[in-house]
Design a protein around this motif. Sequence first.
Motif, PDB file in Angstrom:
ATOM      1  N   UNK A  89       0.934  -1.111   0.021  1.00  0.00           N
ATOM      2  CA  UNK A  89      -0.060   0.180   0.042  1.00  0.00           C
ATOM      3  C   UNK A  89       0.802   1.203  -0.073  1.00  0.00           C
ATOM      4  N   UNK A  90       2.034   1.154  -0.044  1.00  0.00           N
ATOM      5  CA  UNK A  90       3.196   2.387   0.112  1.00  0.00           C
ATOM      6  C   UNK A  90       2.712   3.214  -1.290  1.00  0.00           C
ATOM      7  N   UNK A  92       0.276   3.459  -2.976  1.00  0.00           N
ATOM      8  CA  UNK A  92      -1.021   4.257  -2.859  1.00  0.00           C
ATOM      9  C   UNK A  92      -0.938   5.342  -1.959  1.00  0.00           C
ATOM     10  N   UNK A  93      -0.105   5.290  -0.971  1.00  0.00           N
ATOM     11  CA  UNK A  93       0.212   6.196  -0.065  1.00  0.00           C
ATOM     12  C   UNK A  93       1.143   7.500  -0.670  1.00  0.00           C
ATOM     13  N   UNK A  95       0.499   8.185  -3.810  1.00  0.00           N
ATOM     14  CA  UNK A  95      -0.085   8.712  -4.986  1.00  0.00           C
ATOM     15  C   UNK A  95      -1.283   9.668  -4.463  1.00  0.00           C
ATOM     16  N   UNK A  96      -1.517   9.717  -3.128  1.00  0.00           N
ATOM     17  CA  UNK A  96      -2.374  10.358  -2.580  1.00  0.00           C
ATOM     18  C   UNK A  96      -1.662  11.722  -2.171  1.00  0.00           C
ATOM     19  N   UNK A  97      -0.392  11.508  -2.220  1.00  0.00           N
ATOM     20  CA  UNK A  97       0.477  12.962  -2.139  1.00  0.00           C
ATOM     21  C   UNK A  97       0.514  13.775  -3.268  1.00  0.00           C
ATOM     22  N   UNK A  98       1.282  14.988  -3.287  1.00  0.00           N
ATOM     23  CA  UNK A  98       1.396  15.612  -4.448  1.00  0.00           C
ATOM     24  C   UNK A  98       2.729  15.200  -5.333  1.00  0.00           C
ATOM     25  N   UNK A  99       3.256  14.139  -4.908  1.00  0.00           N
ATOM     26  CA  UNK A  99       4.456  13.698  -5.731  1.00  0.00           C
ATOM     27  C   UNK A  99       4.144  13.905  -7.243  1.00  0.00           C
ATOM     28  N   UNK A 101       4.449  12.235 -10.402  1.00  0.00           N
ATOM     29  CA  UNK A 101       4.104  11.018 -10.680  1.00  0.00           C
ATOM     30  C   UNK A 101       5.505  10.286 -11.275  1.00  0.00           C
ATOM     31  N   UNK A 255      -1.217   1.740 -13.610  1.00  0.00           N
ATOM     32  CA  UNK A 255      -1.222   1.456 -12.170  1.00  0.00           C
ATOM     33  C   UNK A 255      -1.543   2.802 -11.303  1.00  0.00           C
ATOM     34  N   UNK A 256      -1.034   3.671 -12.149  1.00  0.00           N
ATOM     35  CA  UNK A 256      -1.120   5.063 -11.373  1.00  0.00           C
ATOM     36  C   UNK A 256      -2.452   5.884 -11.758  1.00  0.00           C
ATOM     37  N   UNK A 257      -3.040   5.452 -13.078  1.00  0.00           N
ATOM     38  CA  UNK A 257      -4.093   6.324 -13.314  1.00  0.00           C
ATOM     39  C   UNK A 257      -5.186   6.371 -12.390  1.00  0.00           C
TER      40      UNK A 257
END
Lengths: 257, 339
Positions: A89-90, A92-93, A95-99, A101, A255-257
């Motif tokens: 789940x990391x 995902x974690x 991906x909810x930040x502003x990082x 992509x 995966x990211x979309x």
Amino acid sequence: MTLFSDTRYLFVRALKKLVRNPILIFFSLFQPIIFLVLFTQLFRRFNELPGFPPGISYLQYAAAGILLQNAFSSALQAGTSIVDDINYGFLQKMLVTQVARPAILLGRLSSDAFRVTVQSVIILVLAYLLGFRVNTGLPGILLMLFIIAFFGLAWSGISLALGMRTRSAETVFGIGGFLTFPLLFMSTALVPVSFMPSWMQDVSKFNPISYAVNAVRDLSLAGFYSTNAVLESIGVIALIAVITMSATLYMFRKVVS
Amino acid sequence: MTEVINVKDLTLTYADGTKAVQGISFSVNEGEFFGFLGPNGAGKSTTIKILTTLLHKTSGTASVVGLDIERQAPLIRKLIGVQSQDTSVDPELTGRENMLLEGHLQQMHGKELEERVDSLLNVVGLKEAADKRAGRYSGGMKKRLDLASVLVHKPKIMFLDEPTTGLDPQTRATVWDYLEQLNKSEGITIFLTTQYLEEADRLCQRLCIVDQGKIVAQGTPAELKSEIGADAITITMKDGQGKSDDSLKAKGRQLLQSLPNIMNVVDSGNGLTIYAKDGGYFVPDLVRAFDKSDIKLVSINLSTPSLDDVFLKHTGKRIRVEELQKQTSSMFSRGRGSR
Ligand SMILES: Nc1ncnc2c1ncn2[C@@H]1O[C@H](COP(=O)(O)OP(=O)(O)OP(=O)(O)O)[C@@H](O)[C@H]1O
Ligand SMILES: [Mg+2]
């Protein structure tokens, strides 16, 4: 633009993880070191066979092959870390930040390239202690390291794409282990092409490992310009990189979309 | 009041055809403590993933802080904090490093970040363990670290998917207190799923109950409870041989049919729950009826309706402790659903 700083943070994260899991580096280095220390001794009289380049030791010949074997097998493990990030789940974690992509992928790839380079330096030092020499000096060594890292990077794409597709570290490990030896033996990594049965010579001609090995070997035995091997290898690796990175990007987008 | 979350006719169908969310509509106001409750598989986590830009909706509209979840996802990510149901910390980084990384990826740096991290580690009681690798934390410590890391960038809205599942009662209480304080003193909007209905009752200003991808009830806890309009009487029984099974429950139901004022009878696991007006007057009738039969009453429990009863009424299920335990032992994530 935060792409650069994000990549740097994720690069540092990957390195920290690696350093704290030295067993992984040990596992990847174990095989090349066995080859370097035992295999080259076992076959040390290879250089007496007709068709072997005259006047050099088997170690001097095989070192290039061992370096690329290491790059190849390490690269094929690259996907396991992204599998962990997905499954724990990391990812995902993140991906909810502003990082940014792409930084997730770039951090990964840059740390993998760095890892292969460090492992190659370790092998080079050990080979030097055993009598291996590089004719082209430091510039040659740097070029060698570049080719090796580029080669590793190109192949890590396969592993990453596979990891994102299957989400199974076992599969990634399995396929990596499955590919390494057949491809290694059917290349010019450990023996001159004239030693092989003719069908294998044909395979070897299309084996990317052969191209990379020839370039690295030429840099250690001959000079920069003695053959076209260096340029040829960079071309072949670039071609592989384009293919594997496209696959990786495609999977990453999914995966990211 | 400003709406910070607005959802209309939202649906999501997974690639394998599972209709996880089937047309839900609701809104959350700024500063609200909002509960999103439902049995396992109801679609709670899926809804959170859509609202937090991790999954693409199939249809409908949704906005967070007035921003469209599809077109303005990057802006939303700046303003939200998300704790997913499956605890995720990097096991090879220390607690502090985990938080610093999270902060960096949220564009926080330097002294400001360090101080923020220190104070949060303090709040969740991980000060001593801060420089230990998170992989060596206990389950509850990981959960707290996860919660703290989600708070680093001072989000305006927090999405918390079962933040206290797997914590011991004491820690659970601490976390609830902290969340309450965040909500009250800093005005942070909290969108919460939980299996702890008593806490939900106490903390949430409004609730949705979802079941099988649909909203089956929404309102304030008081409204929902008063809708029941009856007291809950839970009984357990046994027969002459001391057995209690489903056939006995059926017999019990038959017996109850002769009694007045019963609004509903539902199966509550090891017994029956009867909803009846004026429960206090009803109990003597109940006892007399059973006295005359060959079924013995083992226990009677009379209570005013709780959120549990609301939940049971709308979903036909009770949240059971077994379920909670199962959940905590499977903390691996299934990974992201593909589109
Ligand atoms: N990636 C996926 N692919 C297919 N189906 C999925 C996926 N993730 C969840 N589901 C299904 O969607 C439904 C809703 O799941 P969801 O995780 O949203 O439930 P939940 O309300 O969070 O449940 P719980 O209380 O157990 O956490 C379930 O039937 C589940 O099996
Ligand atoms: Mg869930």
